[in-house]
Design a protein around this motif. Structure first.
Motif, PDB file in Angstrom:
ATOM      1  N   UNK A  42      16.140 -14.750  15.382  1.00 26.62           N
ATOM      2  CA  UNK A  42      16.236 -15.836  16.344  1.00 26.62           C
ATOM      3  C   UNK A  42      17.683 -16.271  16.565  1.00 26.62           C
ATOM      4  N   UNK A  43      17.896 -16.885  17.711  1.00 22.08           N
ATOM      5  CA  UNK A  43      19.243 -17.307  18.100  1.00 22.08           C
ATOM      6  C   UNK A  43      19.238 -18.766  18.553  1.00 22.08           C
ATOM      7  N   UNK A  44      20.362 -19.439  18.292  1.00 24.64           N
ATOM      8  CA  UNK A  44      20.532 -20.824  18.734  1.00 24.64           C
ATOM      9  C   UNK A  44      20.949 -20.885  20.202  1.00 24.64           C
ATOM     10  N   UNK A  45      21.687 -19.881  20.642  1.00 22.36           N
ATOM     11  CA  UNK A  45      22.167 -19.850  22.025  1.00 22.36           C
ATOM     12  C   UNK A  45      22.145 -18.421  22.538  1.00 22.36           C
ATOM     13  N   UNK A  46      21.566 -18.236  23.712  1.00 14.75           N
ATOM     14  CA  UNK A  46      21.581 -16.938  24.394  1.00 14.75           C
ATOM     15  C   UNK A  46      22.352 -17.109  25.701  1.00 14.75           C
ATOM     16  N   UNK A  76      30.558 -19.941  17.397  1.00 13.88           N
ATOM     17  CA  UNK A  76      29.452 -19.190  16.791  1.00 13.88           C
ATOM     18  C   UNK A  76      29.789 -18.717  15.388  1.00 13.88           C
ATOM     19  N   UNK A  77      28.868 -18.959  14.467  1.00 12.02           N
ATOM     20  CA  UNK A  77      29.033 -18.400  13.126  1.00 12.02           C
ATOM     21  C   UNK A  77      28.786 -16.897  13.151  1.00 12.02           C
ATOM     22  N   UNK A 106      27.001 -23.056  16.844  1.00  9.89           N
ATOM     23  CA  UNK A 106      25.761 -22.288  16.855  1.00  9.89           C
ATOM     24  C   UNK A 106      25.788 -21.271  15.717  1.00  9.89           C
ATOM     25  N   UNK A 107      24.743 -21.271  14.926  1.00  6.58           N
ATOM     26  CA  UNK A 107      24.692 -20.343  13.792  1.00  6.58           C
ATOM     27  C   UNK A 107      24.575 -18.899  14.246  1.00  6.58           C
ATOM     28  N   UNK A 108      23.759 -18.669  15.278  1.00  8.02           N
ATOM     29  CA  UNK A 108      23.563 -17.308  15.785  1.00  8.02           C
ATOM     30  C   UNK A 108      23.553 -17.353  17.309  1.00  8.02           C
TER      31      UNK A 108
END
Length: 315
Positions: free
Chosen positions: A216-220, A173-174, A152-154
């Protein structure tokens, strides 16, 4: 975490303060009747002393005097607008107030500031907490099923606490951001060097600011966090607004067989499965994995819960 120790803020009356301290001493030695008498004298001397009212409510409760306990907790609530000791929750537990009142930010912040130093040990050693591992497994199932890589990038860790979930997901996570209402918990997380960024604040404000700034986020993630929130609708809606296309939200919740939210005797909230499904749909999210689980134990008994992984509809 369900209780905090006595909060002492001077009443402004030296005699009242001394009687309050004597009452605490008597209560610690098991003399609840004596403590109640001293606390009654204390609030007569200092009627605005919210802490003494709250303690009187707790002592009266232990003595089995429900009506007098409700009366004292009501005074504590009315004299402390921030409800820093959770008088509204106590009233709900006793059937003397709102059935499912919100936890005040002041109460939650104080609760976790107090526990920050021993939080990790309390959860992992005494409560058999396994939320991060359960979330990681659920996310892996969804990503594998949909043919996506576990990277996940963010990533955003809501209610990150001391970083237990963050540590489990860090290799994936990046960039990892953690937000929590408790400054002391954030300080502990920062000591571990897990997060690229941390923030102290409430979830709704953080999510609204992220949406406004187009972050924005890829995973919360929200590991064992929603148990401190009665109404999840604004948070689920806020999460949906900051997910990228194909973005994922993963969370755990305590649950019950009824509808909506319910305050448990532990002063944590349980949420019904149908309630969670409705909120996800209303927020434009699709549940891709929803399973019964238990992320922790209470007095040696596994607590009934759910693990949920959802993504944006049509993304």
């Amino acid at each position: 975490m369900t209780e905090t120790g006595p909060l002492f803020v001077s009443s402004g009356d030296l005699i009242a303060d001394r009687r309050y301290q004597w009452a605490l001493d008597l209560a610690s030695r098991g003399d609840l009747a004596g403590a109640a008498d001293l606390l009654t004298q204390t609030v007569e001397l200092a009627p605005g002393f919210a802490t003494a009212w709250f303690t009187l409510g707790a002592v009266r409760d232990k003595l089995g005097d429900r009506d007098e306990s409700i009366a004292a907790f009501t005074q504590a609530r009315d004299r402390d607008p921030e409800d820093s000791q959770g008088a509204r929750l106590q009233l709900a537990r006793l059937g003397g107030g709102e059935a499912v009142p919100p936890m005040s930010q002041a109460y939650v912040r104080r609760l976790f500031d107090q526990y920050a130093g021993r939080y990790d040990a309390a959860l992992t050693e005494h409560l058999r907490y396994r939320g991060p591992a359960i979330l990681l497994e659920a996310v892996e199932i969804v990503m594998r099923t949909t043919g996506r890589a576990m990277h996940f990038r963010a990533m955003l860790d809501l209610g990150c606490g001391t970083g237990l979930a963050g540590a489990a997901f860090r290799p994936l996570a990046a960039r990892l951001t953690g937000v929590d209402l408790s400054p002391a918990m954030i300080a502990k997380a920062e000591e571990k060097g897990i997060y690229d960024r941390t923030a102290v604040g409430c979830f709704e404000d953080f999510l609204a600011a992220a949406a406004a700034d187009r972050v924005h986020y890829d995973l919360v993630l929200a590991a064992d966090v929603f148990v401190y929130v009665n109404d999840l609708a604004p948070i689920i809606s806020g999460i949906a607004k900051i997910l990228v296309p194909n973005g994922v939200v993963a969370f755990t919740a305590e649950t019950h067989s009824g509808a909506g939210a319910m305050l448990l005797p532990t002063l944590r909230f349980a949420h019904g499965e149908d309630y969670l499904r409705r909120l996800l749909t209303a927020g434009g999210l699709t549940a891709q994995h929803l399973a019964k689980t238990s992320v922790r134990s209470e007095k040696g008994v596994p607590v009934e819960g759910l693990v949920v992984v959802a993504s944006l509809q049509g993304s």
